[in-house]
Design a protein around this motif. Structure first.
Motif, PDB file in Angstrom:
ATOM      1  N   HIS A  24       3.382  -4.039   9.517  1.00  0.00           N
ATOM      2  CA  HIS A  24       3.245  -3.830  10.962  1.00  0.00           C
ATOM      3  C   HIS A  24       1.893  -4.293  11.502  1.00  0.00           C
ATOM      4  CE1 HIS A  24       6.668  -1.444   9.826  1.00  0.00           C
ATOM      5  NE2 HIS A  24       5.912  -0.593   9.152  1.00  0.00           N
ATOM      6  N   ILE A  32      13.184   1.104   9.163  1.00  0.00           N
ATOM      7  CA  ILE A  32      11.969   1.107   9.997  1.00  0.00           C
ATOM      8  C   ILE A  32      12.314   1.169  11.489  1.00  0.00           C
ATOM      9  CG2 ILE A  32      10.450   0.040   8.286  1.00  0.00           C
ATOM     10  CD1 ILE A  32      10.837  -2.653   9.687  1.00  0.00           C
ATOM     11  N   TYR A  80      11.429   8.633   1.341  1.00  0.00           N
ATOM     12  CA  TYR A  80      11.393   7.493   0.420  1.00  0.00           C
ATOM     13  C   TYR A  80      12.176   7.711  -0.881  1.00  0.00           C
ATOM     14  CZ  TYR A  80       7.721   5.981   3.615  1.00  0.00           C
ATOM     15  OH  TYR A  80       7.028   5.608   4.734  1.00  0.00           O
ATOM     16  N   MET A 127       2.707   5.701  -4.687  1.00  0.00           N
ATOM     17  CA  MET A 127       2.906   7.147  -4.526  1.00  0.00           C
ATOM     18  C   MET A 127       4.385   7.541  -4.507  1.00  0.00           C
ATOM     19  SD  MET A 127      -0.118   8.213  -4.394  1.00  0.00           S
ATOM     20  CE  MET A 127       0.005   9.893  -3.790  1.00  0.00           C
ATOM     21  N   LEU A 128       5.249   6.555  -4.633  1.00  0.00           N
ATOM     22  CA  LEU A 128       6.697   6.858  -4.584  1.00  0.00           C
ATOM     23  C   LEU A 128       7.074   7.940  -5.577  1.00  0.00           C
ATOM     24  CD1 LEU A 128       8.613   3.473  -4.363  1.00  0.00           C
ATOM     25  CD2 LEU A 128       8.486   5.295  -2.651  1.00  0.00           C
ATOM     26  N   ARG A 144       6.515   1.239  13.803  1.00  0.00           N
ATOM     27  CA  ARG A 144       7.113   0.596  12.623  1.00  0.00           C
ATOM     28  C   ARG A 144       8.197  -0.414  13.006  1.00  0.00           C
ATOM     29  NH1 ARG A 144       5.171   3.883   8.339  1.00  0.00           N
ATOM     30  NH2 ARG A 144       4.874   6.023   9.040  1.00  0.00           N
ATOM     31  N   ARG A 155       5.433  12.100  -3.189  1.00  0.00           N
ATOM     32  CA  ARG A 155       5.354  12.716  -1.864  1.00  0.00           C
ATOM     33  C   ARG A 155       6.514  12.197  -1.006  1.00  0.00           C
ATOM     34  NH1 ARG A 155       1.378  14.431  -3.970  1.00  0.00           N
ATOM     35  NH2 ARG A 155      -0.835  14.282  -3.488  1.00  0.00           N
ATOM     36  N   GLN A 156       6.825  12.925   0.067  1.00  0.00           N
ATOM     37  CA  GLN A 156       7.822  12.520   1.064  1.00  0.00           C
ATOM     38  C   GLN A 156       9.152  12.019   0.456  1.00  0.00           C
ATOM     39  OE1 GLN A 156       4.666  10.105   3.490  1.00  0.00           O
ATOM     40  NE2 GLN A 156       6.293  10.672   4.890  1.00  0.00           N
ATOM     41  N   HIS A 192      12.491  -2.869   2.812  1.00  0.00           N
ATOM     42  CA  HIS A 192      11.929  -1.543   3.112  1.00  0.00           C
ATOM     43  C   HIS A 192      12.901  -0.479   2.627  1.00  0.00           C
ATOM     44  CE1 HIS A 192       8.738  -3.243   5.452  1.00  0.00           C
ATOM     45  NE2 HIS A 192       9.628  -4.019   6.048  1.00  0.00           N
ATOM     46  N   LEU A 193      12.341   0.566   2.062  1.00  0.00           N
ATOM     47  CA  LEU A 193      13.162   1.690   1.616  1.00  0.00           C
ATOM     48  C   LEU A 193      13.804   2.388   2.809  1.00  0.00           C
ATOM     49  CD1 LEU A 193      10.453   2.945  -0.836  1.00  0.00           C
ATOM     50  CD2 LEU A 193      12.724   2.183  -1.548  1.00  0.00           C
ATOM     51  N   SER A 194      12.995   2.638   3.814  1.00  0.00           N
ATOM     52  CA  SER A 194      13.475   3.374   4.992  1.00  0.00           C
ATOM     53  C   SER A 194      13.957   2.401   6.060  1.00  0.00           C
ATOM     54  CB  SER A 194      12.343   4.244   5.544  1.00  0.00           C
ATOM     55  OG  SER A 194      11.251   3.442   5.955  1.00  0.00           O
ATOM     56  N   PRO A 196       0.799  -1.228   0.000  1.00  0.00           N
ATOM     57  CA  PRO A 196       0.000   0.000   0.000  1.00  0.00           C
ATOM     58  C   PRO A 196       0.831   1.276   0.000  1.00  0.00           C
ATOM     59  CG  PRO A 196      -0.120  -1.108   2.120  1.00  0.00           C
ATOM     60  CD  PRO A 196       0.523  -2.065   1.171  1.00  0.00           C
ATOM     61  N   ARG A 200      12.615   4.795  12.917  1.00  0.00           N
ATOM     62  CA  ARG A 200      11.415   5.617  12.760  1.00  0.00           C
ATOM     63  C   ARG A 200      10.481   5.420  13.968  1.00  0.00           C
ATOM     64  NH1 ARG A 200       9.019   5.073   6.923  1.00  0.00           N
ATOM     65  NH2 ARG A 200       7.987   6.977   7.654  1.00  0.00           N
ATOM     66  N   LEU A 251       2.832   2.477  -2.005  1.00  0.00           N
ATOM     67  CA  LEU A 251       4.107   2.531  -2.723  1.00  0.00           C
ATOM     68  C   LEU A 251       3.919   2.983  -4.177  1.00  0.00           C
ATOM     69  CD1 LEU A 251       5.617  -0.415  -0.815  1.00  0.00           C
ATOM     70  CD2 LEU A 251       6.724   1.809  -1.012  1.00  0.00           C
ATOM     71  N   ASN A 291       7.873  -5.813  -0.221  1.00  0.00           N
ATOM     72  CA  ASN A 291       7.742  -4.607   0.603  1.00  0.00           C
ATOM     73  C   ASN A 291       6.255  -4.455   0.858  1.00  0.00           C
ATOM     74  OD1 ASN A 291       7.564  -2.132   1.829  1.00  0.00           O
ATOM     75  ND2 ASN A 291       8.958  -1.083   0.416  1.00  0.00           N
TER      76      ASN A 291
HETATM   77  O1  CA2 Z   1      10.221   1.992   4.154  1.00  0.00           O
HETATM   78  C1  CA2 Z   1       9.401   1.293   3.550  1.00  0.00           C
HETATM   79  O2  CA2 Z   1       9.623   0.784   2.457  1.00  0.00           O
HETATM   80  C2  CA2 Z   1       7.999   1.110   4.136  1.00  0.00           C
HETATM   81  O3  CA2 Z   1       7.569  -0.216   3.849  1.00  0.00           O
HETATM   82  C3  CA2 Z   1       7.116   2.126   3.442  1.00  0.00           C
HETATM   83  C4  CA2 Z   1       5.696   2.157   3.993  1.00  0.00           C
HETATM   84  C5  CA2 Z   1       5.718   2.307   5.512  1.00  0.00           C
HETATM   85  O4  CA2 Z   1       4.401   2.232   6.021  1.00  0.00           O
HETATM   86  C6  CA2 Z   1       6.575   1.253   6.178  1.00  0.00           C
HETATM   87  O5  CA2 Z   1       6.577   1.492   7.563  1.00  0.00           O
HETATM   88  C7  CA2 Z   1       7.987   1.299   5.653  1.00  0.00           C
HETATM   89  C8  CA2 Z   1       4.919   3.338   3.430  1.00  0.00           C
HETATM   90  C9  CA2 Z   1       4.949   3.440   1.961  1.00  0.00           C
HETATM   91  C10 CA2 Z   1       4.356   4.761   1.605  1.00  0.00           C
HETATM   92  O6  CA2 Z   1       5.040   5.281   0.517  1.00  0.00           O
HETATM   93  C11 CA2 Z   1       4.792   6.557   0.203  1.00  0.00           C
HETATM   94  C12 CA2 Z   1       5.610   7.093  -0.746  1.00  0.00           C
HETATM   95  C13 CA2 Z   1       5.449   8.391  -1.122  1.00  0.00           C
HETATM   96  C14 CA2 Z   1       4.444   9.153  -0.561  1.00  0.00           C
HETATM   97  C15 CA2 Z   1       3.626   8.612   0.383  1.00  0.00           C
HETATM   98  C16 CA2 Z   1       3.791   7.295   0.771  1.00  0.00           C
END
Ligand code: CA2
Length: 148
Positions: A83, A107, A26, A17-18, A114, A21-22, A103-105, A13, A110, A15, A77
């Motif tokens: 979580h 976790i 990411y 949106m990569l 997470r 945003r943010q 995971h990109l970030s 979910p 954070r 992803l 991912n």
């Molecule tokens: O770090 C990751 O890859 C995550 O799986 C990304 C998830 C987050 O809920 C996990 O804790 C860690 C969120 C993906 C949301 O991606 C976005 C990208 C751009 C803008 C908004 C959301």
């Protein structure tokens, strides 16, 4: 294992949106960029790569179940379902297909919510904190695992 191993890359979910945003969390690459990168890495490792993304938990459960017949390994991912989802945890157990969690970030650096993953206990390993490079790292690790 089939002659050319088949790898399924599942992004969960939000992803999709990569890159939109943010970017500070990411990165600036889009989901298409990530999927192209996975395809290129797969070609270089002689792996056949299929990429899927869904915002729906049930889609992810079904794809993991079906992977038992069609794929040799999964890079997952699961986004925020990481979580929360006992259903994805159970699907991985029943599919008997090796899963690497990505995971990109980082976790663990954070928010506390997470820090727990329902995927990690049933994955063969987990890579986080390296942005999109993590998918390449996971692909290398899956290739090595399948060659064992
Ligand atoms: O770090 C990751 O890859 C995550 O799986 C990304 C998830 C987050 O809920 C996990 O804790 C860690 C969120 C993906 C949301 O991606 C976005 C990208 C751009 C803008 C908004 C959301």
């Amino acid at each position: 294992m089939s002659s050319i191993p088949k790898i399924l890359v599942i992004n969960g979910p939000n992803l999709n949106m990569l890159g939109l945003r943010q970017p500070e969390v990411y990165g600036s690459e889009s989901l298409s960029d990530v999927e192209n990168r996975c395809q290129q890495k797969g070609t270089s490792l002689n792996l056949e790569v299929t990429c899927k993304q869904s915002n729906m938990e049930g889609d992810i459960v079904t794809w993991i179940q079906q992977a038992r017949n069609d794929y040799d390994g999964i890079l997952l991912n699961a986004g925020a379902y990481t979580h929360t989802s006992v259903a994805i945890h159970d699907a991985i157990l029943s599919s008997e297909t090796p899963v690497i969690e990505v995971h990109l970030s980082n976790i663990h650096a954070r928010e506390e919510f997470r820090h727990h993953s329902y995927i990690s206990p049933v994955a063969i390993g987990m890579i986080c904190g390296f942005g999109t490079l993590g998918y390449d790292m996971a692909m290398d690790a899956m290739k090595a695992h399948l060659q064992k």
